[in-house]
Design a protein around this motif. Structure first.
Motif, PDB file in Angstrom:
ATOM      1  N   ALA A 161       0.856  -1.191   0.000  1.00 32.97           N
ATOM      2  CA  ALA A 161       0.000   0.000   0.000  1.00 32.97           C
ATOM      3  C   ALA A 161       0.889   1.238   0.000  1.00 32.97           C
ATOM      4  N   ALA A 162       0.344   2.353  -0.522  1.00 34.64           N
ATOM      5  CA  ALA A 162       1.134   3.575  -0.629  1.00 34.64           C
ATOM      6  C   ALA A 162       0.334   4.777  -0.147  1.00 34.64           C
ATOM      7  N   LEU A 163       1.069   5.763   0.329  1.00 30.05           N
ATOM      8  CA  LEU A 163       0.483   7.064   0.650  1.00 30.05           C
ATOM      9  C   LEU A 163       1.404   8.142   0.109  1.00 30.05           C
ATOM     10  N   ARG A 164       0.827   9.348  -0.079  1.00 30.01           N
ATOM     11  CA  ARG A 164       1.606  10.449  -0.651  1.00 30.01           C
ATOM     12  C   ARG A 164       1.233  11.744   0.062  1.00 30.01           C
ATOM     13  N   SER A 192       7.551   2.804  14.342  1.00 33.43           N
ATOM     14  CA  SER A 192       8.547   3.694  13.750  1.00 33.43           C
ATOM     15  C   SER A 192       7.822   4.734  12.905  1.00 33.43           C
ATOM     16  N   THR A 193       8.430   5.913  12.765  1.00 35.25           N
ATOM     17  CA  THR A 193       7.727   7.052  12.186  1.00 35.25           C
ATOM     18  C   THR A 193       8.609   7.817  11.223  1.00 35.25           C
ATOM     19  N   VAL A 194       7.997   8.247  10.113  1.00 34.91           N
ATOM     20  CA  VAL A 194       8.639   9.153   9.157  1.00 34.91           C
ATOM     21  C   VAL A 194       7.944  10.507   9.285  1.00 34.91           C
ATOM     22  N   SER A 240      -0.629   4.451   9.415  1.00 35.46           N
ATOM     23  CA  SER A 240      -1.445   5.577   9.830  1.00 35.46           C
ATOM     24  C   SER A 240      -0.696   6.860   9.494  1.00 35.46           C
ATOM     25  N   ALA A 241      -1.441   7.945   9.304  1.00 28.16           N
ATOM     26  CA  ALA A 241      -0.831   9.226   8.960  1.00 28.16           C
ATOM     27  C   ALA A 241      -1.400  10.311   9.858  1.00 28.16           C
ATOM     28  N   TYR A 242      -0.606  11.355  10.098  1.00 30.79           N
ATOM     29  CA  TYR A 242      -0.968  12.382  11.070  1.00 30.79           C
ATOM     30  C   TYR A 242      -0.557  13.765  10.570  1.00 30.79           C
ATOM     31  N   ILE A 243      -1.255  14.777  11.046  1.00 25.67           N
ATOM     32  CA  ILE A 243      -0.812  16.155  10.911  1.00 25.67           C
ATOM     33  C   ILE A 243      -0.700  16.711  12.314  1.00 25.67           C
ATOM     34  N   GLN A 244       0.370  17.444  12.545  1.00 24.75           N
ATOM     35  CA  GLN A 244       0.741  17.803  13.916  1.00 24.75           C
ATOM     36  C   GLN A 244       1.180  19.258  13.963  1.00 24.75           C
ATOM     37  N   PHE A 276       3.830  16.690   9.024  1.00 23.69           N
ATOM     38  CA  PHE A 276       3.101  15.507   8.563  1.00 23.69           C
ATOM     39  C   PHE A 276       3.935  14.298   8.955  1.00 23.69           C
ATOM     40  N   SER A 277       3.277  13.208   9.290  1.00 24.14           N
ATOM     41  CA  SER A 277       4.029  11.993   9.607  1.00 24.14           C
ATOM     42  C   SER A 277       3.204  10.762   9.278  1.00 24.14           C
ATOM     43  N   PHE A 278       3.885   9.643   9.108  1.00 20.33           N
ATOM     44  CA  PHE A 278       3.203   8.359   8.967  1.00 20.33           C
ATOM     45  C   PHE A 278       3.988   7.297   9.701  1.00 20.33           C
ATOM     46  N   SER A 279       3.271   6.268  10.163  1.00 18.76           N
ATOM     47  CA  SER A 279       3.895   5.223  10.968  1.00 18.76           C
ATOM     48  C   SER A 279       3.273   3.867  10.663  1.00 18.76           C
ATOM     49  N   ASP A 280       3.882   2.839  11.246  1.00 15.22           N
ATOM     50  CA  ASP A 280       3.401   1.465  11.078  1.00 15.22           C
ATOM     51  C   ASP A 280       2.506   1.037  12.242  1.00 15.22           C
TER      52      ASP A 280
END
Length: 346
Positions: free
Chosen positions: A117-120, A280-282, A260-264, A326-330
């Motif tokens: 799966a992908a997110l952008r 883990s988070t990008v 999952s994805a977040y805005i912070q 912005f971030s995304f994690s597992d």
């Protein structure tokens, strides 16, 4: 087989050294000699790392002049963690793949689909689109877009200047499970526009005469900022200040089953508490400047920069004038397996 006629594998094993030799010959390994099988806390070869946007932008633009979209298929620069082993596919963390992708005016990245799966997150540009299973959406800076696994998707650019976005995939998870499939589509896929602005916003689900509800694919930055503005005077999370998760409005689940994805929003003069978690988070910096301390290392960041927090790494954030991340994690994958844990710094 009769036990009296079967070869006794232990014949001639008189010493511990003999036992180890026979076990090795017959593809066994005793648990008591294994290193790192059961550890008191998670361990990883992944390290904290920050990639500067001006650097990656310069390199991907140069790539645009050296390799065509047709030859590259996807003009993508993966963010490779220095802890990636030689035999491993490049990765940002143990489980997350991250990259910067660029499409130039007039180019089309042809349709394909894959089990990852992908997110952008759209970083720069105007006039490009992505189409997922034929549903076309115009990409704007600040959009969060998903490509669920095994959906046909293509990208095109009908505007001017480069279009650049951050890619995130669960590629490393899929590779670990040896479940990676990819298929390329022969010829174009008919496209249709998104059904409504409400659906594009990823908040309201209109009732339309469709065979099945179409999943939300896009969340708009303006909607996220409005939601954050409503929390402007809230106490906030001690570790992340104001943080929102992008969720599927129909199910309230994370945007993707594995990510999952977040805005912070880090408000001015914010310094968060330190904590660690198995996810883990990008992170990608939308606006503002600040610093994150990850396992004792300080990383100063600015707009466009991307950095990673590996599993169980102690981390905190601070900013003087405020910032938007912005971030995304597992986290969803770990939660589903009962492995999601968090611990605050003492």
């Amino acid at each position: 087989m009769n036990s009296t006629t079967q070869e006794d594998a232990a014949d001639g094993v008189e010493t511990l050294e003999d036992l180890y030799r026979v076990l090795d010959e017959r593809d066994y390994e005793p648990l008591w000699t294994m290193k790192g099988a059961l550890t008191p806390e998670p361990t990883t070869a992944m390290v904290p790392r920050l990639w500067r946007y001006d650097e990656v932008r310069s390199l991907i633009e140069r790539a645009g002049g050296l390799i065509s979209a047709e030859d590259a298929e996807r003009r993508v620069l993966a963010l490779r963690n220095p802890g990636t082993a030689e035999h491993e596919v490049a990765r940002a963390t143990d489980t997350l793949w991250a990259a910067m992708q660029m499409v130039l005016p007039g180019e089309v990245a042809p349709a394909h689909r894959h089990t990852p799966a992908a997110l952008r997150y759209i970083v720069e540009g105007k006039g490009a689109y992505t189409a997922v299973d034929g549903r076309r959406c115009e990409m704007e800076v600040g959009d969060f877009v998903i490509t669920p696994n095994w959906t046909w998707h293509e990208h095109g650019h009908e505007g001017e200047g480069p279009m650049i976005w951050l890619d995130g995939l669960d590629l490393s998870i899929v590779h670990a499970m040896h479940a990676c499939f990819v298929e390329r589509h022969e010829g174009p896929i008919p496209q249709q526009p998104m059904a409504s602005a409400a659906r594009r916003a990823g908040t309201l689900q209109p009732l339309l005469a469709e065979d099945h509800p179409a999943p939300t694919l896009v969340w708009k930055l303006a909607d996220a900022e409005r939601a954050l503005a409503e929390l402007a005077d809230a106490e906030g999370n001690p570790f992340d200040d104001l943080i929102l998760e992008y969720r599927d409005p129909a199910t309230n689940a994370s945007a993707l089953p594995t990510m999952s994805a977040y805005i912070q929003q880090l408000r001015p003069a914010t310094a968060t508490r330190s904590h660690r978690h198995t996810a883990s988070t990008v992170y990608h910096v939308i606006r503002g400047e600040g610093r994150s301390v990850i396992d004792g290392r300080a990383f100063d960041w600015a707009p466009g920069d991307t950095f990673v927090v590996p599993t169980w790494a102690l981390h905190s954030h601070e900013t003087a004038d405020g910032a938007l991340l912005f971030s995304f994690s597992d986290a969803p994958a770990l939660r589903a397996l009962g492995l999601l844990r968090e611990r605050a710094d003492a």
